[in-house]
Scaffold this active site. Sequence first.
Site, PDB file in Angstrom:
ATOM      1  N   LEU A  42       1.004  -0.760  -0.264  1.00 50.75           N
ATOM      2  CA  LEU A  42      -0.405  -0.030   0.162  1.00 50.75           C
ATOM      3  C   LEU A  42       0.974   1.373  -0.155  1.00 50.75           C
ATOM      4  O   LEU A  42       1.861   1.342   0.317  1.00 50.75           O
ATOM      5  CB  LEU A  42      -1.125   0.307   0.888  1.00 50.75           C
ATOM      6  CG  LEU A  42      -1.785  -1.055   1.246  1.00 50.75           C
ATOM      7  CD1 LEU A  42      -2.875  -1.010   2.860  1.00 50.75           C
ATOM      8  CD2 LEU A  42      -2.611  -1.363   0.424  1.00 50.75           C
ATOM      9  N   ASP A  43       0.930   2.606  -0.804  1.00 49.45           N
ATOM     10  CA  ASP A  43       1.037   4.005  -0.463  1.00 49.45           C
ATOM     11  C   ASP A  43       1.615   4.304   0.632  1.00 49.45           C
ATOM     12  O   ASP A  43       0.067   3.661   1.471  1.00 49.45           O
ATOM     13  CB  ASP A  43       0.592   4.527  -1.321  1.00 49.45           C
ATOM     14  CG  ASP A  43       0.593   4.349  -3.111  1.00 49.45           C
ATOM     15  OD1 ASP A  43       1.583   3.583  -3.495  1.00 49.45           O
ATOM     16  OD2 ASP A  43      -0.314   5.049  -3.652  1.00 49.45           O
ATOM     17  N   TYR A  44       2.365   4.874   0.563  1.00 47.07           N
ATOM     18  CA  TYR A  44       2.872   5.822   2.181  1.00 47.07           C
ATOM     19  C   TYR A  44       1.570   6.637   3.083  1.00 47.07           C
ATOM     20  O   TYR A  44       1.195   5.960   4.006  1.00 47.07           O
ATOM     21  CB  TYR A  44       3.558   6.575   1.986  1.00 47.07           C
ATOM     22  CG  TYR A  44       4.005   7.215   3.086  1.00 47.07           C
ATOM     23  CD1 TYR A  44       4.654   7.100   4.446  1.00 47.07           C
ATOM     24  CD2 TYR A  44       3.158   8.784   3.249  1.00 47.07           C
ATOM     25  CE1 TYR A  44       5.501   8.600   5.153  1.00 47.07           C
ATOM     26  CE2 TYR A  44       4.174   9.362   3.973  1.00 47.07           C
ATOM     27  CZ  TYR A  44       4.814   9.422   5.139  1.00 47.07           C
ATOM     28  OH  TYR A  44       4.907   9.967   6.203  1.00 47.07           O
ATOM     29  N   THR A  57      -1.871   5.514   1.898  1.00 42.17           N
ATOM     30  CA  THR A  57      -2.756   4.217   2.585  1.00 42.17           C
ATOM     31  C   THR A  57      -2.999   3.586   3.485  1.00 42.17           C
ATOM     32  O   THR A  57      -1.593   3.813   3.902  1.00 42.17           O
ATOM     33  CB  THR A  57      -3.190   3.486   0.866  1.00 42.17           C
ATOM     34  OG1 THR A  57      -2.952   4.391  -0.372  1.00 42.17           O
ATOM     35  CG2 THR A  57      -4.509   3.206   1.047  1.00 42.17           C
ATOM     36  N   ARG A  70      -5.032   7.203  -6.991  1.00 44.05           N
ATOM     37  CA  ARG A  70      -4.473   8.614  -6.375  1.00 44.05           C
ATOM     38  C   ARG A  70      -5.073   9.308  -7.790  1.00 44.05           C
ATOM     39  O   ARG A  70      -6.226  10.261  -7.702  1.00 44.05           O
ATOM     40  CB  ARG A  70      -4.052   8.868  -5.820  1.00 44.05           C
ATOM     41  CG  ARG A  70      -3.766   8.327  -4.306  1.00 44.05           C
ATOM     42  CD  ARG A  70      -2.155   8.080  -3.894  1.00 44.05           C
ATOM     43  NE  ARG A  70      -1.473   9.290  -3.668  1.00 44.05           N
ATOM     44  CZ  ARG A  70       0.260   9.332  -3.019  1.00 44.05           C
ATOM     45  NH1 ARG A  70       0.031   8.364  -3.589  1.00 44.05           N
ATOM     46  NH2 ARG A  70       0.252  10.615  -3.361  1.00 44.05           N
TER      47      ARG A  70
END
Length: 273
Positions: free
Chosen positions: A68-70, A72, A169
């Site tokens: 997962l993104d930073y 998220t 995003r």
Amino acid sequence: MSAVSVPAAQPRVRQLLHSPAGCVIVHKPPGVPFHGTASQPGLLQLMRSQQGQDSFPYEGPLFPVHRLDYLTSGCLILATSSEAAGELVAAFRARAVHKFYVALSDRRPSKKMGSVVGDMQKGRRGSWKLARTSEQPSITRFTSAAVSAERPLRAFLLKPETGRTHQLRVALKSLGAPVLGDERYAQKEAASQEDRGYLHCAALRFELGGTAVQCVCPPEDGIEFLRPEFRSLFDTWLPQSLQQDTGLWFDDNKLLRSELQLAGSKLQEASRT
């Protein structure tokens, strides 16, 4: 006398479930990188330092199979054996892991529900953008609703059919409604005033070793996510009872419809190819 600096408390990674089929699902906090930096430990380092604690009782090996993104938060799957890792990686490639995210925006989208489809192209300084071509497109299904709270916000329930970098995003940015608090794709100065980026992996379902594994996970961080108005909407979209429902999800919504169809034996076969 000089002040004594106190180390900041480490974010807590909480275990949501441990499946004997070969995985654990954890709740990733927002603002944690997958890979560590000089100033901040990565997610795997955090998890391994917290294993055996009340919030993370599983003490065995962990094998990452996605990220997962930073910014998220939410559900993250880790395999507990190399064999299960191979099966899960194959499931992601076969689009057999069904993922649902929630997001907030302070902008009105160009459409309230539908699909965002298009190729992903690299932009400047690590950003991505949605192209008008569809040769190998990213695909995101979504619906949305207004949230009547102290400020006008739009809530999104998103079902990505593909798993590209920054896909959700960029999808919301393309709708004119970037994720609230997203300093890369929203207006940076305004985004920096928010307490977090408002994107959260809220539910996962997949088969592993012939067993259905499902998890529904409401957000645990963020002023706007914790407001009663949003929590009520979340419970309408993704009630906790879905976690025990192995049948058809969202049967009245073609965009979000989800049914587990790929048998574990097929995933095992795919993982060996």
